[in-house]
Enzyme design. Structure first.
Site, PDB file in Angstrom:
ATOM      1  N   TRP A  14       0.821  -1.259   0.005  1.00 45.98           N
ATOM      2  CA  TRP A  14      -0.052  -0.133   0.100  1.00 45.98           C
ATOM      3  C   TRP A  14       0.771   1.190   0.050  1.00 45.98           C
ATOM      4  O   TRP A  14       0.244   2.199  -0.114  1.00 45.98           O
ATOM      5  CB  TRP A  14      -0.966  -0.097   1.243  1.00 45.98           C
ATOM      6  CG  TRP A  14      -2.250  -0.919   0.966  1.00 45.98           C
ATOM      7  CD1 TRP A  14      -2.371  -1.464  -0.168  1.00 45.98           C
ATOM      8  CD2 TRP A  14      -3.452  -0.947   1.741  1.00 45.98           C
ATOM      9  NE1 TRP A  14      -3.693  -2.107   0.122  1.00 45.98           N
ATOM     10  CE2 TRP A  14      -4.176  -1.981   1.418  1.00 45.98           C
ATOM     11  CE3 TRP A  14      -3.492  -0.529   3.131  1.00 45.98           C
ATOM     12  CZ2 TRP A  14      -5.322  -2.345   1.706  1.00 45.98           C
ATOM     13  CZ3 TRP A  14      -4.961  -1.180   3.818  1.00 45.98           C
ATOM     14  CH2 TRP A  14      -5.585  -2.010   2.994  1.00 45.98           C
ATOM     15  N   HIS A  29      12.875  -2.193  -1.000  1.00 46.68           N
ATOM     16  CA  HIS A  29      11.896  -1.733  -2.200  1.00 46.68           C
ATOM     17  C   HIS A  29      12.943  -0.632  -2.836  1.00 46.68           C
ATOM     18  O   HIS A  29      13.450   0.093  -2.314  1.00 46.68           O
ATOM     19  CB  HIS A  29      10.807  -1.116  -1.632  1.00 46.68           C
ATOM     20  CG  HIS A  29       9.764  -0.960  -2.636  1.00 46.68           C
ATOM     21  ND1 HIS A  29       9.747   0.233  -3.517  1.00 46.68           N
ATOM     22  CD2 HIS A  29       8.686  -1.598  -3.363  1.00 46.68           C
ATOM     23  CE1 HIS A  29       8.870   0.433  -4.301  1.00 46.68           C
ATOM     24  NE2 HIS A  29       8.123  -0.931  -4.172  1.00 46.68           N
ATOM     25  N   GLU A  52      11.790   2.064  -4.170  1.00 45.84           N
ATOM     26  CA  GLU A  52      11.811   3.486  -3.471  1.00 45.84           C
ATOM     27  C   GLU A  52      12.366   3.774  -2.390  1.00 45.84           C
ATOM     28  O   GLU A  52      12.907   4.983  -1.975  1.00 45.84           O
ATOM     29  CB  GLU A  52      10.275   3.690  -3.155  1.00 45.84           C
ATOM     30  CG  GLU A  52       9.412   3.668  -4.713  1.00 45.84           C
ATOM     31  CD  GLU A  52       7.871   3.259  -4.480  1.00 45.84           C
ATOM     32  OE1 GLU A  52       7.320   2.965  -3.557  1.00 45.84           O
ATOM     33  OE2 GLU A  52       7.450   3.153  -5.525  1.00 45.84           O
ATOM     34  N   GLY A  91       1.450  -2.795  -6.133  1.00 47.02           N
ATOM     35  CA  GLY A  91       1.271  -1.613  -5.564  1.00 47.02           C
ATOM     36  C   GLY A  91      -0.185  -0.847  -6.156  1.00 47.02           C
ATOM     37  O   GLY A  91      -1.077  -1.055  -5.322  1.00 47.02           O
ATOM     38  N   GLY A  92      -0.154  -0.204  -6.944  1.00 46.43           N
ATOM     39  CA  GLY A  92      -1.332   0.887  -7.495  1.00 46.43           C
ATOM     40  C   GLY A  92      -2.537  -0.249  -7.555  1.00 46.43           C
ATOM     41  O   GLY A  92      -3.627   0.209  -6.905  1.00 46.43           O
TER      42      GLY A  92
HETATM   43  P1  PGA Z   1       3.256  -1.158  -8.851  1.00 44.63           P
HETATM   44  O1  PGA Z   1       4.021  -1.141  -7.665  1.00 44.63           O
HETATM   45  O2  PGA Z   1       2.214  -2.230  -8.815  1.00 44.63           O
HETATM   46  O3  PGA Z   1       2.132   0.289  -8.659  1.00 44.63           O
HETATM   47  O4  PGA Z   1       3.927  -1.147 -10.159  1.00 44.63           O
HETATM   48  C1  PGA Z   1       4.847  -2.149  -7.387  1.00 44.63           C
HETATM   49  C2  PGA Z   1       5.558  -2.210  -5.973  1.00 44.63           C
HETATM   50  O5  PGA Z   1       6.149  -0.852  -6.054  1.00 44.63           O
HETATM   51  O6  PGA Z   1       5.776  -3.093  -5.254  1.00 44.63           O
END
Ligand code: PGA
Length: 255
Positions: A9, A93, A95, A238-239
């Site tokens: 999330w 991750h 990010e 993610g999204g």
């Molecule tokens: P996403 O993100 O499905 O929005 O591409 C995946 C993630 O960052 O784990």
């Protein structure tokens, strides 16, 4: 091996999202082939653990510190994550790597801290690896991912990885949140490569039982073909994991 459908999330969610597990279960019934995991922001961990208990959904954090406790303002330790009743933690991750200084060495220390009752917190780390666009275009994707794995798993002993307490997520950086996805062939090749790295590291018996997730723009529309690939044992989403109808549709794509 069961398929793990894991929702990341990220920094989304409020306490009133506590109804989402029930909503998910009204859309996707528990079965023997799919495990479901939700990784909410830290402030929701405990309340989500309680909300998910009745629905057979696991809860995980999105990060942890490698120290047990101390003067680390703003951080949460693996033990604190475990204290909430959560059982997984996403580590490394892209990010976190890009914005918060999580190098492979940092991920190795966090993985060590998360794992292993007695030594660590007894959480299942989901160790994320993946190449950048430039690295893929330069033909270095496998080398980069292999190098990340070697360092991230360097602090683990044979007793740490019995296949049930370690998950790898292959997430090409350029596919995260972009709508871009590698070809099925490229995903399959990379997962086979990762399986090979795990075999070298832990031996075939353990390596064959470690779940390797694919992550990066997984949606209901592409989940079926990705999840059907050999060596893809689940998805990190993610999204598309923010809405329960799309998360349920992805879970339903598991054959
Ligand atoms: P996403 O993100 O499905 O929005 O591409 C995946 C993630 O960052 O784990």
């Amino acid at each position: 091996m069961k398929t793990l459908i894991a929702a990341n999330w990220k920094m989304h969610g409020k306490l009133d999202w506590v109804d989402k597990p029930a909503e998910f279960r009204s859309l996707f019934r528990a079965n023997d082939v799919v495990d479901v995991l939700i990784c909410p922001p830290a402030h929701m961990l405990e309340i989500m653990v309680r909300a998910c208990a009745g629905h057979g959904i696991s809860i995980g954090a999105q990060n942890c510190h490698d120290k047990t406790s101390g003067a680390y303002t703003g951080e949460i330790s693996a033990q604190m994550v475990a204290d909430t009743g959560a059982t997984y933690v996403i580590l490394g991750h892209s990010e976190r790597r890009a914005m918060f200084g999580d190098t492979d060495e940092v991920v190795a220390a966090k993985t060590r801290a998360a794992l292993g009752a007695g030594i660590g917190a007894g959480l299942v780390p989901i160790v994320c690896v993946g190449e950048s666009r430039a690295e893929r275009e330069a033909g270095q994707a496998e080398e980069v991912v292999g190098g990340q794995l070697a360092v991230c798993l360097s602090k683990l002993g044979p007793e740490d990885a019995d296949g049930t307490n370690l998950v790898i997520a292959y997430e090409p950086v350029w596919a995260i949140g972009t709508g871009l996805v590698p070809t099925l062939e490229d995903i399959a090749t990379m997962h086979d490569h990762i399986r090979g790295c795990l075999t070298t590291r832990f031996g075939v018996k353990i390596a064959d039982t470690i779940q390797i997730l694919y992550g990066g723009s997984v949606k209901p529309a592409n989940a079926k073909e990705i999840l059907a690939l050999k060596d893809v044992s689940g998805a990190l989403i993610g999204g598309a994991a923010l809405e329960m109808d799309s998360l349920a549709a992805i879970a339903a794509a598991v054959e």
